[in-house]
Design an enzyme around this catalytic site. Structure first.
Site, PDB file in Angstrom:
ATOM      1  N   CYS A   1       0.890  -1.159   0.000  1.00  0.00           N
ATOM      2  CA  CYS A   1       0.000   0.000   0.000  1.00  0.00           C
ATOM      3  C   CYS A   1       0.924   1.205   0.000  1.00  0.00           C
ATOM      4  O   CYS A   1       1.552   1.505   1.017  1.00  0.00           O
ATOM      5  CB  CYS A   1      -0.907  -0.003   1.226  1.00  0.00           C
ATOM      6  SG  CYS A   1      -1.818   1.541   1.439  1.00  0.00           S
TER       7      CYS A   1
ATOM      8  N   ASN B   1       0.721  -5.501  -6.093  1.00  0.00           N
ATOM      9  CA  ASN B   1      -0.671  -5.945  -6.040  1.00  0.00           C
ATOM     10  C   ASN B   1      -1.356  -5.624  -7.364  1.00  0.00           C
ATOM     11  O   ASN B   1      -1.012  -4.672  -8.051  1.00  0.00           O
ATOM     12  CB  ASN B   1      -1.404  -5.327  -4.843  1.00  0.00           C
ATOM     13  CG  ASN B   1      -1.152  -3.844  -4.691  1.00  0.00           C
ATOM     14  OD1 ASN B   1      -0.249  -3.295  -5.292  1.00  0.00           O
ATOM     15  ND2 ASN B   1      -1.966  -3.186  -3.897  1.00  0.00           N
TER      16      ASN B   1
ATOM     17  N   CYS C   1      -5.723   5.472  -3.341  1.00  0.00           N
ATOM     18  CA  CYS C   1      -4.985   4.213  -3.301  1.00  0.00           C
ATOM     19  C   CYS C   1      -3.639   4.472  -3.958  1.00  0.00           C
ATOM     20  O   CYS C   1      -3.571   4.756  -5.160  1.00  0.00           O
ATOM     21  CB  CYS C   1      -5.749   3.112  -4.029  1.00  0.00           C
ATOM     22  SG  CYS C   1      -4.833   1.546  -4.150  1.00  0.00           S
TER      23      CYS C   1
END
Length: 313
Positions: free
Chosen positions: A76, A164, A224
């Protein structure tokens, strides 16, 4: 169990952050802590839980991120800046190599985006284009400006892992209902996409980008970091932006400065803002937090970031 934490955010992507270097807890426990502290219906709330973890021979410290549903993400990047700040302060350094779940990243203090805004530059990658590693089945090895038959949308997507997985589509105007519909299909972990994926619709605004993301394990989110990185790389890959050129990437939570290179590395520079620090009791089995104590509000940092966001509007 009682935990001390800092409530923080990167570009509006907010988290409770725990210094877990001295804590030896099973992953199932951390998943329960994430569900409790990141629950928007509870007293803390967040897009997930961040952990500052010990380093090793190659890394100064580590980071783990659990989504609000208790699942663990590979990374993240908005959260990484916050963990990097905590690690810098704990070790009295201003740059570090950071261990992530499946990769590494470099982080260092950068010139402040604005007065009073603690700013971290992070370098992550390389971007991965082989979707069979996700896995995403039935679409070959790469998806660049292609439709995906299993999605309820005829839009063209580019698939990028950072690390990711992200599906990025460039649009003239963001249709949130469509974004949610596509994200919901991916979130259901169908047979062709068993590990799910993040989905972003991206508007090109001059030489800059505006990104809206349905995040795996979170849902529609104001920001994000890895989606912004994936979007910048996808924009370069499809010829919309040049590699090696820094641009601004906006979202509902604020902005970052970003630059993608042809070797797949992406640099993001953005805030790592502390809102408040405190502690809470956590019922791990029930995923419930309570008895929250606030020790400090970081009012100057809150005001400095609010000025940045107000300047965008």
């Amino acid at each position: 169990m009682r935990f001390d934490f800092v409530k923080c955010h990167g570009s509006g992507n907010d988290f409770p952050l725990i210094d877990a270097r001295a804590l030896d807890l099973d992953d199932s426990v951390w998943a329960g802590v994430a569900r409790a502290l990141a629950d928007r219906r509870g007293p803390v709330g967040g897009d997930g839980l961040l952990l500052l973890t010990d380093g090793d021979k190659l890394h100064d410290f580590g980071m783990r991120m659990f989504n609000s549903d208790g699942s663990e993400a590979e990374t993240c990047l908005n959260g990484l800046r916050c963990v990097a700040r905590a690690g810098f302060e704990a070790l009295a350094v201003d740059r570090a190599e950071v261990r992530l779940k499946t990769s590494s990243a470099h982080a260092e203090r950068d010139a402040d985006l604005a007065t009073g805004v603690v700013t971290i530059r992070e370098t992550a990658g390389p971007a991965e284009l082989d979707v069979t590693h996700w896995p995403l089945r039935g679409a070959g090895h790469q998806i660049v400006q292609q439709s995906i038959g299993n999605l309820p949308s005829a839009r063209l997507f580019t698939a990028v892992a950072m690390p990711n997985p992200h599906l990025v589509s460039f649009v003239d105007a963001i249709d949130e209902a469509e974004l949610v519909a596509v994200g919901t299909v991916c979130e259901a972990a169908p047979d062709w996409l068993p590990n799910r994926a993040n989905v972003s619709f991206v508007e090109l605004r001059g030489m800059d980008l505006f990104v809206r993301t349905f995040e795996r394990g979170v849902g529609l989110t104001d920001s994000c970091g890895s989606a912004m990185a994936a979007s910048v790389f996808a924009a370069c890959l499809t010829g919309r932006v040049e590699f090696g050129v820094e641009l601004s990437v906006f979202n509902r939570g604020g902005l970052v400065r970003a630059q993608a290179e042809s070797d797949g590395m992406v640099r993001l520079s953005g805030n790592a803002t502390y809102d408040w620090s405190g502690s809470a009791d956590v019922d791990v089995d029930r995923g419930i937090a309570g008895d929250v104590t606030v020790d400090r509000h970081f009012n100057n940092e809150i005001a400095a970031w609010a000025a940045v966001v107000d300047g965008i509007a």
